[in-house]
Design a protein around this motif. Structure first.
Motif, PDB file in Angstrom:
ATOM      1  N   GLN A  49       0.832  -1.207   0.000  1.00 16.11           N
ATOM      2  CA  GLN A  49       0.000   0.000   0.000  1.00 16.11           C
ATOM      3  C   GLN A  49       0.866   1.256   0.000  1.00 16.11           C
ATOM      4  O   GLN A  49       0.576   2.222  -0.725  1.00 16.11           O
ATOM      5  CB  GLN A  49      -0.927  -0.009   1.216  1.00 16.11           C
ATOM      6  N   ALA A  53       1.032   4.003  -3.022  1.00 14.58           N
ATOM      7  CA  ALA A  53       0.745   5.418  -2.789  1.00 14.58           C
ATOM      8  C   ALA A  53       1.910   6.290  -3.244  1.00 14.58           C
ATOM      9  O   ALA A  53       1.702   7.368  -3.833  1.00 14.58           O
ATOM     10  CB  ALA A  53       0.449   5.649  -1.311  1.00 14.58           C
ATOM     11  N   PHE A  56       1.802   6.444  -7.173  1.00 12.65           N
ATOM     12  CA  PHE A  56       0.732   7.269  -7.733  1.00 12.65           C
ATOM     13  C   PHE A  56       0.910   8.747  -7.402  1.00 12.65           C
ATOM     14  O   PHE A  56       0.310   9.602  -8.069  1.00 12.65           O
ATOM     15  CB  PHE A  56      -0.631   6.757  -7.266  1.00 12.65           C
ATOM     16  N   LYS A  93     -10.300   6.326 -12.111  1.00 13.74           N
ATOM     17  CA  LYS A  93      -9.213   5.592 -11.467  1.00 13.74           C
ATOM     18  C   LYS A  93      -8.010   5.504 -12.388  1.00 13.74           C
ATOM     19  O   LYS A  93      -8.108   5.699 -13.614  1.00 13.74           O
ATOM     20  CB  LYS A  93      -9.678   4.173 -11.103  1.00 13.74           C
ATOM     21  N   HIS A 172      -5.699   3.207  -7.714  1.00 14.37           N
ATOM     22  CA  HIS A 172      -5.770   4.513  -7.059  1.00 14.37           C
ATOM     23  C   HIS A 172      -6.988   5.253  -7.589  1.00 14.37           C
ATOM     24  O   HIS A 172      -7.106   5.501  -8.797  1.00 14.37           O
ATOM     25  CB  HIS A 172      -4.506   5.319  -7.361  1.00 14.37           C
ATOM     26  N   TYR A 173      -7.906   5.558  -6.677  1.00  8.63           N
ATOM     27  CA  TYR A 173      -9.044   6.417  -6.989  1.00  8.63           C
ATOM     28  C   TYR A 173      -8.730   7.788  -6.391  1.00  8.63           C
ATOM     29  O   TYR A 173      -8.812   7.963  -5.174  1.00  8.63           O
ATOM     30  CB  TYR A 173     -10.329   5.866  -6.367  1.00  8.63           C
ATOM     31  N   PRO A 174      -8.374   8.776  -7.198  1.00 11.49           N
ATOM     32  CA  PRO A 174      -7.974  10.079  -6.646  1.00 11.49           C
ATOM     33  C   PRO A 174      -9.135  10.794  -5.962  1.00 11.49           C
ATOM     34  O   PRO A 174     -10.308  10.444  -6.167  1.00 11.49           O
ATOM     35  CB  PRO A 174      -7.522  10.854  -7.892  1.00 11.49           C
ATOM     36  N   ALA A 258      -8.345  10.105  -1.140  1.00 13.78           N
ATOM     37  CA  ALA A 258      -8.076   9.079  -2.149  1.00 13.78           C
ATOM     38  C   ALA A 258      -8.486   7.713  -1.613  1.00 13.78           C
ATOM     39  O   ALA A 258      -8.575   7.501  -0.407  1.00 13.78           O
ATOM     40  CB  ALA A 258      -6.599   9.082  -2.519  1.00 13.78           C
ATOM     41  N   TYR A 260      -7.492   3.522  -2.147  1.00 14.37           N
ATOM     42  CA  TYR A 260      -6.556   2.562  -2.715  1.00 14.37           C
ATOM     43  C   TYR A 260      -7.094   1.154  -2.480  1.00 14.37           C
ATOM     44  O   TYR A 260      -7.669   0.858  -1.430  1.00 14.37           O
ATOM     45  CB  TYR A 260      -5.178   2.677  -2.052  1.00 14.37           C
TER      46      TYR A 260
END
Length: 312
Positions: A49, A53, A56, A93, A172-174, A258, A260
């Protein structure tokens, strides 16, 4: 308020027959199971994770150095590319794909390209490789239970997935801007055999039940979410359903955060032929798929449908 799906957490440490009964019941009812005692080290998950992070957070130009043009099979896929089948706009995403490492000259290499690794994140490659292997092992144990539930030999799936085209996706969903159009992940079914997912503790993952209602999936900290994919649904003639699911956008007060997650898509080997299991065909359930198809041909067909491969 959305109801929560009725999914009882299942320890993967159950004895074979108990696990088969527990997973079989969960999968036939909802297509999903929440898996505890799965044997994947929580510290390893945290390492991946953190590495994800960090990747991204890199500048867009740096991330795009790892856009390798293989239909998203390896490396980086930018924001706004993948579109759920039949959706009218792309998901909100971006993601990274790592696949199985093959020895030089392996016949499956034509369908499974080599991995690429971001040089900017020192722990990325060792951590991700280790998690891929751990999830591959956990998936094999779930498939053993599924085989027993279906009345097959416990080792039925060993050879079909031995050189499977599995993929670990770092998602990754911003944070979302006010009034943004689209969803983090629109309603879809997974293409593969089974999916194992870390990161669903963050709210947003929902499944659609048989009545057509959307239900939240509640996940204890550190648990895996496991769901049936379209390949296994096809193999079992829909006895095990590939349930539609999505990731909804957060409430306004959490839109600036965000999200993840890390799904592992376990696949058959590219040359495995998906042919309906005879034990899943009867008068009440005639064969929906009289024509067999190779796992690779099926995968390529579906990747075109979601925009990761062109028509050419």
């Amino acid at each position: 308020m959305t109801a929560t799906a009725d999914i009882t957490p299942i320890p993967l440490t159950l004895a074979d027959r108990d696990a088969a009964a527990a997973f079989g019941d969960a999968f036939e009812r909802t297509g999903f199971a929440v898996v505890t005692d799965h044997g994947v080290d929580g510290a390893l998950v945290a390492r991946v994770q953190a590495a994800a992070a960090a990747f991204f957070a890199l500048p867009e130009a740096t991330k795009r150095r790892y856009l390798v043009g293989q239909g998203g099979a390896r490396g980086y896929t930018p924001f706004g590319i993948e579109t759920a089948k039949d959706a009218d706009r792309p998901d909100l995403k971006e993601f990274w794909h790592t696949g199985r490492d093959l020895p030089a000259g392996h016949p499956a290499a034509v369908a499974m390209p080599p991995n690429v690794w971001p040089a900017e994140i020192a722990d990325f490659e060792p951590a991700v490789r280790t998690l891929f292997s751990a999830l591959d092992g956990a998936g094999a144990r779930v498939l053993r239970a599924i085989a027993l539930h279906l009345g097959l030999a416990a080792n039925y799936f060993v050879e079909p997935v031995r050189d499977g085209n599995g993929v670990l996706r770092l998602l990754h969903y911003p944070p979302l801007a006010p009034g943004v159009a689209g969803e983090r992940a629109a309603a879809h079914e997974d293409i593969n055999v089974i999916t194992l997912l870390f990161g669903a503790e963050e709210a947003g993952l929902q499944l659609r039940d048989r009545a057509g209602q959307w239900r939240d999936i509640a996940v204890p900290d550190g648990a895996l979410v496991c769901n049936i994919g379209d390949m296994l649904q096809r193999l079992t003639n829909h006895r095990l359903p590939s349930t539609t699911h999505r990731v909804i956008n957060p409430a306004p007060e959490r839109a600036g955060r965000a999200r993840y997650s890390m799904p592992f898509f376990l696949h058959f080997a590219p040359d495995f032929v998906i042919r309906t299991l005879p034990g899943c065909i009867d008068k009440a359930r005639p064969d929906r798929y009289p024509e067999a198809i190779s796992a690779d041909a099926y995968l390529q067909q579906r990747l075109r449908e979601i925009g990761l491969l062109g028509d050419g």
